[in-house]
Design a protein around this motif. Sequence first.
Motif, PDB file in Angstrom:
ATOM      1  N   ILE A 337     -31.474 -23.831  32.066  1.00  0.00           N
ATOM      2  CA  ILE A 337     -32.725 -23.325  31.492  1.00  0.00           C
ATOM      3  C   ILE A 337     -32.498 -21.927  30.905  1.00  0.00           C
ATOM      4  CG2 ILE A 337     -35.143 -22.807  31.942  1.00  0.00           C
ATOM      5  CD1 ILE A 337     -34.322 -25.745  32.387  1.00  0.00           C
ATOM      6  N   PRO A 338     -32.841 -21.745  29.612  1.00  0.00           N
ATOM      7  CA  PRO A 338     -32.756 -20.401  29.033  1.00  0.00           C
ATOM      8  C   PRO A 338     -33.976 -19.566  29.413  1.00  0.00           C
ATOM      9  CG  PRO A 338     -33.446 -21.966  27.362  1.00  0.00           C
ATOM     10  CD  PRO A 338     -33.207 -22.768  28.609  1.00  0.00           C
ATOM     11  N   VAL A 339     -33.743 -18.339  29.825  1.00  0.00           N
ATOM     12  CA  VAL A 339     -34.825 -17.412  30.170  1.00  0.00           C
ATOM     13  C   VAL A 339     -34.712 -16.219  29.228  1.00  0.00           C
ATOM     14  CG1 VAL A 339     -35.833 -15.941  31.943  1.00  0.00           C
ATOM     15  CG2 VAL A 339     -34.826 -18.149  32.579  1.00  0.00           C
ATOM     16  N   PHE A 340     -35.755 -15.999  28.429  1.00  0.00           N
ATOM     17  CA  PHE A 340     -35.712 -14.969  27.396  1.00  0.00           C
ATOM     18  C   PHE A 340     -36.343 -13.671  27.877  1.00  0.00           C
ATOM     19  CE2 PHE A 340     -35.653 -19.048  25.203  1.00  0.00           C
ATOM     20  CZ  PHE A 340     -34.593 -18.871  24.315  1.00  0.00           C
ATOM     21  N   ASP A 341     -35.711 -12.576  27.543  1.00  0.00           N
ATOM     22  CA  ASP A 341     -36.276 -11.248  27.797  1.00  0.00           C
ATOM     23  C   ASP A 341     -36.530 -10.608  26.439  1.00  0.00           C
ATOM     24  OD1 ASP A 341     -37.062  -8.822  28.746  1.00  0.00           O
ATOM     25  OD2 ASP A 341     -35.123  -8.224  29.584  1.00  0.00           O
ATOM     26  N   LEU A 342     -37.763 -10.772  25.962  1.00  0.00           N
ATOM     27  CA  LEU A 342     -38.116 -10.374  24.601  1.00  0.00           C
ATOM     28  C   LEU A 342     -39.554  -9.861  24.559  1.00  0.00           C
ATOM     29  CD1 LEU A 342     -36.779 -13.430  22.568  1.00  0.00           C
ATOM     30  CD2 LEU A 342     -35.967 -11.086  22.304  1.00  0.00           C
ATOM     31  N   PRO A 343     -39.889  -8.997  23.579  1.00  0.00           N
ATOM     32  CA  PRO A 343     -41.292  -8.654  23.354  1.00  0.00           C
ATOM     33  C   PRO A 343     -42.015  -9.824  22.687  1.00  0.00           C
ATOM     34  CG  PRO A 343     -39.911  -7.626  21.696  1.00  0.00           C
ATOM     35  CD  PRO A 343     -38.975  -8.276  22.675  1.00  0.00           C
ATOM     36  N   PHE A 361     -28.952 -17.832  30.920  1.00  0.00           N
ATOM     37  CA  PHE A 361     -28.854 -19.274  31.129  1.00  0.00           C
ATOM     38  C   PHE A 361     -28.764 -19.520  32.630  1.00  0.00           C
ATOM     39  CE2 PHE A 361     -27.090 -18.346  26.948  1.00  0.00           C
ATOM     40  CZ  PHE A 361     -27.867 -19.182  26.154  1.00  0.00           C
ATOM     41  N   THR A 362     -29.780 -20.191  33.161  1.00  0.00           N
ATOM     42  CA  THR A 362     -29.909 -20.325  34.611  1.00  0.00           C
ATOM     43  C   THR A 362     -29.820 -21.787  35.045  1.00  0.00           C
ATOM     44  OG1 THR A 362     -32.337 -20.516  34.556  1.00  0.00           O
ATOM     45  CG2 THR A 362     -31.393 -18.298  34.651  1.00  0.00           C
ATOM     46  N   LEU A 363     -29.313 -21.967  36.236  1.00  0.00           N
ATOM     47  CA  LEU A 363     -29.224 -23.290  36.858  1.00  0.00           C
ATOM     48  C   LEU A 363     -29.742 -23.157  38.277  1.00  0.00           C
ATOM     49  CD1 LEU A 363     -28.227 -26.263  36.763  1.00  0.00           C
ATOM     50  CD2 LEU A 363     -26.032 -25.429  37.625  1.00  0.00           C
ATOM     51  N   LEU A 368     -26.135 -18.028  35.220  1.00  0.00           N
ATOM     52  CA  LEU A 368     -24.732 -18.359  34.994  1.00  0.00           C
ATOM     53  C   LEU A 368     -24.118 -17.492  33.902  1.00  0.00           C
ATOM     54  CD1 LEU A 368     -25.011 -22.252  35.068  1.00  0.00           C
ATOM     55  CD2 LEU A 368     -24.508 -20.717  36.964  1.00  0.00           C
ATOM     56  N   ARG A 369     -24.848 -17.260  32.842  1.00  0.00           N
ATOM     57  CA  ARG A 369     -24.383 -16.442  31.724  1.00  0.00           C
ATOM     58  C   ARG A 369     -25.561 -15.674  31.158  1.00  0.00           C
ATOM     59  NH1 ARG A 369     -19.861 -18.131  28.854  1.00  0.00           N
ATOM     60  NH2 ARG A 369     -20.081 -16.143  27.768  1.00  0.00           N
ATOM     61  N   GLN A 370     -25.262 -14.536  30.578  1.00  0.00           N
ATOM     62  CA  GLN A 370     -26.287 -13.784  29.864  1.00  0.00           C
ATOM     63  C   GLN A 370     -25.718 -13.347  28.526  1.00  0.00           C
ATOM     64  OE1 GLN A 370     -27.760  -9.593  30.799  1.00  0.00           O
ATOM     65  NE2 GLN A 370     -29.480 -10.800  31.575  1.00  0.00           N
ATOM     66  N   SER A 371     -26.507 -13.478  27.488  1.00  0.00           N
ATOM     67  CA  SER A 371     -26.054 -13.120  26.142  1.00  0.00           C
ATOM     68  C   SER A 371     -27.113 -12.292  25.440  1.00  0.00           C
ATOM     69  CB  SER A 371     -25.767 -14.383  25.313  1.00  0.00           C
ATOM     70  OG  SER A 371     -24.743 -15.156  25.886  1.00  0.00           O
ATOM     71  N   ASP A 372     -26.650 -11.404  24.557  1.00  0.00           N
ATOM     72  CA  ASP A 372     -27.581 -10.660  23.713  1.00  0.00           C
ATOM     73  C   ASP A 372     -28.184 -11.590  22.673  1.00  0.00           C
ATOM     74  OD1 ASP A 372     -27.174  -8.206  24.954  1.00  0.00           O
ATOM     75  OD2 ASP A 372     -25.467  -7.707  23.657  1.00  0.00           O
ATOM     76  N   LEU A 373     -29.441 -11.365  22.371  1.00  0.00           N
ATOM     77  CA  LEU A 373     -30.107 -12.083  21.287  1.00  0.00           C
ATOM     78  C   LEU A 373     -30.114 -11.190  20.056  1.00  0.00           C
ATOM     79  CD1 LEU A 373     -33.119 -13.757  23.094  1.00  0.00           C
ATOM     80  CD2 LEU A 373     -31.277 -14.933  21.899  1.00  0.00           C
TER      81      LEU A 373
END
Length: 434
Positions: A337-343, A361-363, A368-373
């Motif tokens: 599941i993608p979890v977004f941190d955005l305004p 990206f969570t399980l 599990l991983r975090q990426s810049d948007l």
Amino acid sequence: MKKKQWFTLFLSLLCIFSFLPSDLQAEITKPTIVAPAAILIDAKTKTILYEKNAHEIHYPASITKLMTALLAIENLEPDQKITFSRDAVYSIEPGSSHIGIQEDEVLTVNQALHGLLLMSANEVANGLAEAVSGSLDAFANRMTERAKELGALNTHFTNAHGLHDENHYTTAYDMALIASYLCENKYFLDIMQDFHYEIPPTNITNEIRYLYQQHPMLNPNRDCSIHRKDVIGGKTGYTDQAKHTLVTMAQQGDTTLVAVVLQSDKSTLYSDTSALFDYGFASYQTIDLHTSDDILKTLPAYLVKSGHSYHSSNYGLGIAEDVSIIALNTVTADDVIPVFDLPDYLPDSYQVGDIVGTVSFTLNGQTLRQSDLVIKQIDSVPTQTLPFTSSQNLKWIKLGLIILVSIIIIFSLTFFIRKRHSRKKYIKINKYFK
């Protein structure tokens, strides 16, 4: 107990075990490793799949030469020539690994790297060190610095070859990190495939030097019972203090794993490593989640003009690099599941390539991983006024409250006046009838 009761109990136990958490299922299948310290990681994501005392300090011996090779590959050209100094040739311990390089002898970097990685030549390690940093001490300092840059924070190098020094140490985790970056280097992997290599006559000697890969899991001619076809790289090591050390890289499909075994006996060195790879490839898989071309989220962009906000465009957001994870074979991409941190929205001043937030990206609730948007594209929309900005909303809410209170006051006064007027009229009528 009746047969029906036994059957019911069996079904109940089966249901319980079928719903065990995935990490507990993985725990049941983990191998038994004899070596005091070991680790298995995914080379791409650096995810730890197995660890035993992975952060415990140990002497590395000749697996040190993987860091030497990394720095040489990063800083020197394969055809570049290096001349071996007296210090490089004669500062190593008598009887330690070497290929007979002499003072003032010249090799290419490519020849030297083959001597370093195939035959574990200590004088070659020194020669490469001097070619990169100018001196052996300066190179050792750079080794430690580079290790920390890669995340190997519990490593300290004092030489390029790994001969024993009390201040020369590492951990299984740190060596796995260093090796994982070499897995990404095609030149290094090409050298690893040269099970045999010849250094032709040089300016000093007329003899051909015949080299061969000492890691038996890489070289089928050394021990076919140990050799594995999926092994793509690695390095052996041994000193009396370090005992046997081993770093090995293996690949199956899209998954590349790195196994490190430290302070081991020779009798279990390769069986431990094979057990780690068998466990890793049988239990885990690489799952590609998104590419850098994917648009994961769209945010509206607003332009403020004459006190009004206009929805001017949409930002298409994605990740800068392809992202994948390694997970148990029972996991699918849909489980992540993608979890977004955005305004909620952005001003229209951003450009393509700007970082505006992150996605995790969570399980099962675990990241599990975090990426810049980043902004991948900007799409214009027909100009339209945003009904109200947050500040305008507050202003109109206040105005609405004032109007509401005013209406209530007016109605209350009107009611009070009417009631008072009615009361006076009632009193007058009563006086008249009396």
